[in-house]
Design an enzyme around this catalytic site. Structure first.
Site, mmCIF file in Angstrom:
data_model
loop_
_atom_site.group_PDB
_atom_site.id
_atom_site.type_symbol
_atom_site.label_atom_id
_atom_site.label_comp_id
_atom_site.label_asym_id
_atom_site.label_seq_id
_atom_site.Cartn_x
_atom_site.Cartn_y
_atom_site.Cartn_z
ATOM 1 N N ASP A 89 25.110 -36.861 70.630
ATOM 2 C CA ASP A 89 24.280 -35.678 70.870
ATOM 3 C C ASP A 89 25.279 -34.628 71.367
ATOM 4 O OD1 ASP A 89 21.284 -34.732 71.160
ATOM 5 O OD2 ASP A 89 22.225 -34.055 73.000
ATOM 6 N N SER A 118 21.006 -42.064 60.947
ATOM 7 C CA SER A 118 21.520 -43.101 61.852
ATOM 8 C C SER A 118 20.867 -44.442 61.520
ATOM 9 C CB SER A 118 21.214 -42.746 63.315
ATOM 10 O OG SER A 118 22.266 -41.971 63.866
ATOM 11 N N LYS A 153 17.169 -42.182 75.070
ATOM 12 C CA LYS A 153 18.206 -41.144 75.174
ATOM 13 C C LYS A 153 19.086 -41.492 76.365
ATOM 14 C CE LYS A 153 19.393 -37.318 73.047
ATOM 15 N NZ LYS A 153 19.232 -36.950 71.643
ATOM 16 N N ASN A 184 27.662 -29.308 66.086
ATOM 17 C CA ASN A 184 27.355 -30.134 64.920
ATOM 18 C C ASN A 184 26.114 -29.656 64.162
ATOM 19 O OD1 ASN A 184 25.542 -32.710 64.052
ATOM 20 N ND2 ASN A 184 27.647 -32.918 63.389
#
Ligand code: NDP
Length: 452
Positions: free
Chosen positions: A173, A384, A133, A248
Site C-alpha cells: 500500500d 493480488s 490491513k 503507484n
C-alpha cells in the site's frame, strides 16, 4: 422495490452508537463505518435476520487486532522505535487479505478504516479473500535502502507469527512496493525456513510476482471509469483528466488514461501540483517517481512546458474527470465545489476514501458520476488474488491473461454496483451499490458460518 429512506433503520442507529462509543478516538474508522451502514437500510428491511443475528455490530468489530513494537537501527547506529499494526478484520470469505502501509500518519484507527473498507472491496471482486490491513508509522521517505531493509526485517520479526498463505496474505500500500515486499519476504523465509510463495503478494515478477500487479490498481480504476461513462453514453477519448498523487495508483491510472486517448493535464503530491502543456510526460514522471523516488517538484524541473504550483492541490485545475489517487480525505467540500464550478463530470476514486462525506454530498447534489473506491480500486487486490492463484498452481500467466481477467472483474464489479444501486437505492448511486453488493456476500457467508 426497496428504496432508501431518510430515517435510518433502528439496527443502524443502534450499531452506529455502539461503534461510536467503542472507537471514539478513531475518526476515520467512524467515517468509514457510517458511510457503509447508512446505505444498508433497505437490505436490512428485506432480510430481518441481519438484525436478529446482530450482524452489523459483529461486522464492525475486527476479529483480531495486533499492535507491536518495531525496533531497528538507522545508518548512524541509532536505535529507532516504530509501531506496527495488523487488523484481521473479517475472514468469512477467505484468508485475510489487504496491504501494508508505511507512512508517518499510520495509527490503529487508520488501519481499522482501511481494513473495514477492504472487507467490502474484496467481497466485490467475487474472489475468496477476507479483509485485513496493516502497516507502521514508519516514514520511508529519505531513508537509505539499508535502513528500509532493516526496518522491514524488524517488522517481519513480529508479523510472521500471524500470517501465512492460508491465514493472512499481506501486500503493498502507500510506502510499500516491490522493494519492501522483497525484504519482508526474505525475512519471512529466514524465520520459517520455508519458501512459502503465497504468503505475500506484490512480489517482484522474477520470483513469484504476477505480471500486471504493479499496474492493476490504476488500470482497474480506469476500466471502472470507462464502465461508468459508457452507461451514460460518454467516454474518455479527448477528455481532460486530473489525477492526485504520483505514486503507484496515480501513475498507472495516468498510464491507462493516456492509452485510452484521454489527456492527463495535471497531477500532484505532497510538494504541490504540476501541469504540463500537451499532457503529462508519463515516461519521465514514472522514472522520477519509481526509479528515483523523487517528488513532482523535481519532475516539473525536468519536464518541457511544465508549470509547478508549490503546495497547491490539483482540484483547482479545470477538467472533465478527476481521479483522486493519493490518500484519505484529500478532497473536501471546497475542492468539490471547485470541481463542479469548473465543469467536472465525474470523480472516480483510486485512493481509499479520498473524498470527505461533505465533498460527496456536494458532488452528488451537482449530479456528478462518482466511482466509489471500494469498487473502483478493487483491481489491485483482485490481481493480488490472481497472484495467489498462480503461486498455488506453480503457474505464470502472461500480462495479457492477467489484464483480460482484470478487465472482466472490473466489469463484473460495475454490474454488481449497478444492480444493487437500482434495487436498493437510486440509479447511478454507485456508492450505495458498492456497499450493498459487498455487504450481501459477506452477510450471507457470516450467516452460514454460524455464531463464531
Ligand atoms: P504510494 O505511496 O505509491 O503513493 C502515494 C502518493 O500520494 C504519493 O505521490 C504521495 O506523495 C501522495 N500523497 C500522500 N499523501 C498526500 C497528501 N496528503 N497530499 C498530497 N499527496 C499525497 O501509494 P499508492 O499509490 O499505493 O496508494 C495511494 C492510495 O491508493 C492509498 O489510499 C491506498 O490505500 C490506495 N490503494 C492502493 C493500492 C495499491 O495497490 N497500491 C490498492 C488499492 C488502494 P509523496 O510521495 O510526496 O508523499
Amino acid at each position: 422495490m426497496a428504496k432508501s429512506s431518510s430515517a435510518l433503520h433502528p439496527a443502524i442507529t443502534r450499531t452506529l452508537d455502539i461503534v461510536q462509543r467503542r472507537n471514539h478516538s478513531e475518526p476515520v474508522f467512524l467515517q468509514a463505518v457510517k458511510e457503509v451502514l447508512e446505505t444498508l437500510g433497505p437490505v436490512i428491511e428485506e432480510h430481518p435476520d441481519i438484525d436478529e443475528l446482530n450482524l452489523l455490530e459483529r461486522l464492525c468489530e475486527p476479529e483480531r487486532q495486533i499492535m507491536f513494537r518495531v525496533a531497528w537501527k538507522d545508518d548512524a547506529g541509532r536505535v529507532n522505535v516504530n509501531r506496527g499494526f495488523r487488523t484481521q478484520f473479517n475472514s468469512v470469505l477467505g484468508p485475510y487479505k489487504g496491504g501494508l502501509r508505511f507512512h508517518p500518519t499510520v495509527n490503529m484507527g487508520v488501519i481499522k478504516f482501511l481494513g473495514f473498507e477492504q472487507i467490502f472491496k474484496n467481497s466485490l471482486t467475487g474472489l475468496n479473500i477476507g479483509g485485513a490491513k496493516g502497516g507502521a508509522d514508519f516514514d520511508p521517505a529519505g531513508k537509505s535502502d539499508d535502513e528500509v531493509m532493516r526496518f522491514c526485517q524488524a517488522f517481519m520479526n513480529e508479523l510472521f507469527r500471524y500470517i501465512g498463505s492460508r491465514r493472512d496474505v499481506p501486500a503493498g500500500d502507500m510506502g510499500v512496493g516491490p522493494r519492501e515486499i522483497g525484504y519482508l519476504f526474505g525475512q519471512y523465509k529466514k524465520l520459517t525456513n520455508q519458501f512459502e510463495m503465497g504468503v505475500l503478494t506484490g512480489k517482484q515478477v522474477g520470483w513469484g510476482g504476477s505480471l500486471a500487479r504493479k499496474e492493476a490498481t490504476g488500470f482497474g480504476v480506469v476500466y471502472f471509469a470507462e464502465n461508468l461513462l459508457q452507461a451514460r453514453g460518454e467516454g474518455l477519448k479527448g477528455k481532460r483528466c486530473i489525477v492526485s498523487g504520483a505514486g503507484n495508483v496515480a501513475l498507472y491510472t495516468m498510464r491507462k488514461l493516456q492509452q485510452l486517448g484521454a489527456e492527463v493535464v495535471a497531477c500532484s503530491d505532497i510538494t504541490g501540483t504540476v501541469l504540463q502543456q500537451g499532457g503529462i510526460n508519463w515516461e519521465l514522471l514514472r522514472m522520477c517517481s519509481e526509479d528515483e523516488r523523487r517528488n513532482v517538484d523535481y519532475f516539473a524541473q525536468a519536464a518541457k512546458g511544465a508549470e509547478f504550483r508549490p503546495g497547491a492541490k490539483v482540484w483547482e485545475v479545470p477538467c472533465d474527470y478527476a481521479f483522486p489517487c493519493a490518500t484519505q480525505n484529500e478532497l473536501d467540500a471546497d475542492d468539490a465545489r471547485k470541481l463542479v464550478e469548473n465543469g467536472c463530470k465525474m470523480v472516480c476514486e483510486g485512493a481509499n476514501m479520498p473524498c470527505t462525506a461533505e465533498a460527496i454530498a456536494v458532488l452528488k447534489k451537482a449530479g456528478l458520476l462518482i466511482g466509489p473506491a471500494k469498487a473502483a480500486n478493487a483491481g489491485g487486490v483482485a490481481v493480488s488474488a490472481l497472484e495467489m492463484q498462480q503461486n498455488a498452481g506453480l503457474e505464470r500467466w502472461t500480462f495479457e491473461q492477467v489484464d483480460t481477467q482484470l478487465k472482466q472483474i472490473m466489469q463484473n464489479i460495475f454490474q454488481t454496483c449497478t444492480h444493487c444501486a437500482n434495487k436498493y437505492s437510486t440509479k447511478e448511486d454507485y456508492i450505495a451499490g458498492a456497499n450493498v453488493g459487498g455487504f450481501l456476500r459477506v452477510a450471507q457467508a457470516m450467516i452460514s458460518h454460524g455464531l463464531i
